[in-house]
Design a protein around this motif. Structure first.
Motif, short mmCIF file in Angstrom:
data_model
loop_
_atom_site.label_atom_id
_atom_site.label_comp_id
_atom_site.label_asym_id
_atom_site.label_seq_id
_atom_site.Cartn_x
_atom_site.Cartn_y
_atom_site.Cartn_z
N UNK A 151 -2.10 -1.90 -3.10
CA UNK A 151 -2.86 -2.56 -2.32
C UNK A 151 -2.58 -3.71 -2.46
N UNK A 152 -1.82 -3.93 -3.53
CA UNK A 152 -1.14 -5.33 -4.11
C UNK A 152 -0.23 -5.89 -3.07
N UNK A 153 -1.25 -7.44 -3.19
CA UNK A 153 -1.09 -8.45 -2.86
C UNK A 153 -1.12 -8.76 -1.22
N UNK A 154 -0.79 -9.58 -0.23
CA UNK A 154 -1.47 -10.36 0.87
C UNK A 154 -1.57 -8.90 1.95
N UNK A 155 -3.18 -8.66 2.52
CA UNK A 155 -2.89 -8.14 3.42
C UNK A 155 -3.57 -8.35 4.91
N UNK A 156 -2.49 -7.65 6.21
CA UNK A 156 -3.22 -8.64 7.13
C UNK A 156 -4.08 -8.34 8.02
N UNK A 157 -5.06 -8.95 8.63
CA UNK A 157 -5.70 -8.04 9.81
C UNK A 157 -5.53 -9.02 11.30
N UNK A 158 -6.00 -8.30 12.63
CA UNK A 158 -5.51 -8.64 13.87
C UNK A 158 -6.83 -8.87 14.65
N UNK A 190 -6.87 -4.40 15.29
CA UNK A 190 -8.11 -4.48 16.51
C UNK A 190 -7.42 -4.23 17.33
N UNK A 191 -6.28 -4.25 17.76
CA UNK A 191 -5.29 -4.72 19.27
C UNK A 191 -4.87 -3.61 19.51
N UNK A 195 -0.44 -1.48 18.81
CA UNK A 195 -0.36 -0.19 19.36
C UNK A 195 -0.52 0.15 17.19
N UNK A 196 -0.73 0.01 16.40
CA UNK A 196 -0.59 0.27 14.92
C UNK A 196 -2.29 -0.58 14.76
N UNK A 197 -2.61 0.85 14.26
CA UNK A 197 -4.32 0.41 14.06
C UNK A 197 -3.90 0.48 12.37
N UNK A 198 -3.63 0.71 11.67
CA UNK A 198 -3.81 1.26 10.51
C UNK A 198 -1.99 1.33 9.52
N UNK A 199 -1.97 0.48 8.80
CA UNK A 199 -0.63 0.53 8.29
C UNK A 199 -0.88 0.18 7.26
N UNK A 200 0.18 0.68 5.62
CA UNK A 200 0.18 0.88 4.43
C UNK A 200 1.75 1.23 3.43
N UNK A 201 1.92 0.24 2.44
CA UNK A 201 3.16 0.84 2.12
C UNK A 201 3.12 2.01 1.52
N UNK A 202 3.58 2.55 1.79
CA UNK A 202 4.71 3.52 1.54
C UNK A 202 5.64 4.75 0.98
N UNK A 203 6.12 3.43 -0.58
CA UNK A 203 6.64 4.04 -0.94
C UNK A 203 6.03 5.31 -1.23
N UNK A 260 -0.58 4.24 11.46
CA UNK A 260 -1.26 5.59 12.86
C UNK A 260 -1.77 4.25 13.54
N UNK A 261 -0.94 4.49 14.88
CA UNK A 261 -1.10 4.12 16.05
C UNK A 261 -2.99 4.28 16.92
N UNK A 262 -3.11 3.57 17.83
CA UNK A 262 -4.18 4.06 18.72
C UNK A 262 -4.02 5.10 19.24
N UNK A 263 -4.58 5.76 19.62
CA UNK A 263 -4.07 7.37 20.30
C UNK A 263 -4.29 6.96 22.40
N UNK A 264 -4.58 5.64 22.51
CA UNK A 264 -4.07 5.40 23.40
C UNK A 264 -2.51 5.43 24.19
N UNK A 265 -1.65 5.06 23.34
CA UNK A 265 -0.68 4.95 23.47
C UNK A 265 0.38 6.35 23.38
#
Length: 348
Positions: free
Chosen positions: A79-86, A217-218, A220-228, A240-245
């Protein structure tokens, strides 16, 4: 003979405990694979990608104890470094500071490492795939289970989501009405989720001092993380993608995901090796429609699931039935331990 229906975490751990105690069993699994909602897939560069259960914390003591018992490692979510929020679709993603939080962890080698390790302790003839159970009939001293084949045992353990067995399995005699009603109104954790992941040749986000974390909040992706992976030798982003998609076809959905990720992370996000997704509502052995809308975790951990039925010959052991952290891996571990102990205590 104990018949366990479901080869997810709760089913396989129950089987492992019974084997250790010398109690015969069979595990019946409808899918062509083990793991249930634990589903690690691999990209062309062998990057482990979690399409199902992934994270846990220090408070998930039952899971951590099991990992330590089996000698399976785990590591902290990066979780190191910049976190983005839309916040809005009309505004660009903004960098934010998130409050200090307890760490989350992932299982070394992928969540399936836990499933594979349990399976390796069992006799392969005791775990049967492609066995979709349709009927359970309780006789005077035995239980008959109809799947692709017919099985008979002294007890049956339901190690799959309650809504699934209450709607898709015929019981004779019928289930008690209060059990059937609660089970049909029990939310299956992750049943509405869409997981998505992309693997890369380089962890470009780390190189640019980004955490790889996005909250939106918008969509399609609602949450995203490093997955190394645990030794940072393969690189991916996952979330995760919003289930409406789910109503879009895969090509349109992927195009919208990539447009969002490019806007947030830059053009390097387009240079992925593999794009993987899992729409859990398309998984017939996890999802079945609800008669009425259910809220997340509704009836999870309901006390009725800790009871036994049919003179003690039916027991319930799935993540949703756990009295602690129901729906999660920790709950699956806890309820498996409890259920196996009931059988072992009765036997000895």
């Amino acid at each position: 003979m104990i018949i366990i229906i479901g080869a997810g975490l709760s089913g396989l751990l129950t089987a492992y405990r019974l084997k250790t105690a010398g109690i015969p069993f069979k595990v019946l699994e409808a899918r062509t694979r083990l793991g249930g909602r634990i589903n690690t897939v691999y990209g062309t560069d062998t990057t482990p990608i979690e399409m199902g259960a992934t994270w846990f914390g220090d408070y998930h003591k039952h899971l951590i104890t099991l990992l330590e018992e089996l000698g399976i490692g785990y590591f902290e979510q990066y979780m190191e470094g910049t976190v983005f929020f839309q916040p809005f679709s009309t505004s660009p993603a903004q960098s934010i500071q998130i409050p200090s939080q307890p760490p989350s962890y992932r299982i070394s080698g992928g969540s399936c490492n836990l499933i594979d390790t349990l399976y390796q302790q069992l006799d392969k003839n005791d775990v049967l795939l492609n066995q979709t159970v349709t009927d359970i009939k309780f006789g005077k001293n035995s239980v008959q289970i109809k799947a692709n084949d017919i099985f008979e045992g002294s007890h049956v353990i339901l190690a799959l989501p309650p809504k699934l067995w209450s709607k898709k399995i015929q019981f004779e005699p019928s289930l008690p009405s209060n059990l059937s009603n609660i089970a049909q109104h029990t939310h299956t954790w992750m049943e509405d989720s869409i997981k998505v992941a992309l693997s890369y040749a380089e962890p470009f986000w780390r190189q640019e001092h980004l955490s790889g974390t996005l909250f939106s909040n918008t969509g399609p992706v609602t949450e995203f993380y490093d997955h190394c992976n645990h030794d940072t030798s393969t690189y991916a982003l996952c979330g995760f993608i919003n289930s409406s998609f789910k109503h879009l076809d895969e090509g349109d959905r992927q195009a919208k995901v990539m447009a969002q990720l490019k806007a947030v992370f830059g053009s390097k996000a387009e240079s992925f090796i593999d794009y993987k997704e899992c729409i859990w509502s398309n998984e017939k052995h996890t999802f079945t429609a609800s008669d009425t809308p259910l809220f997340p975790h509704q009836n999870n951990g309901n006390p009725i699931f800790s009871q036994s039925f049919y003179e003690g010959r039916l027991l319930i052991s799935s993540a949703e039935s756990a009295s602690v952290f129901p729906g999660y891996m920790d709950g699956a571990v806890h309820v498996a331990n409890v259920t196996a102990k009931k059988i072992i205590d009765e036997t000895y």
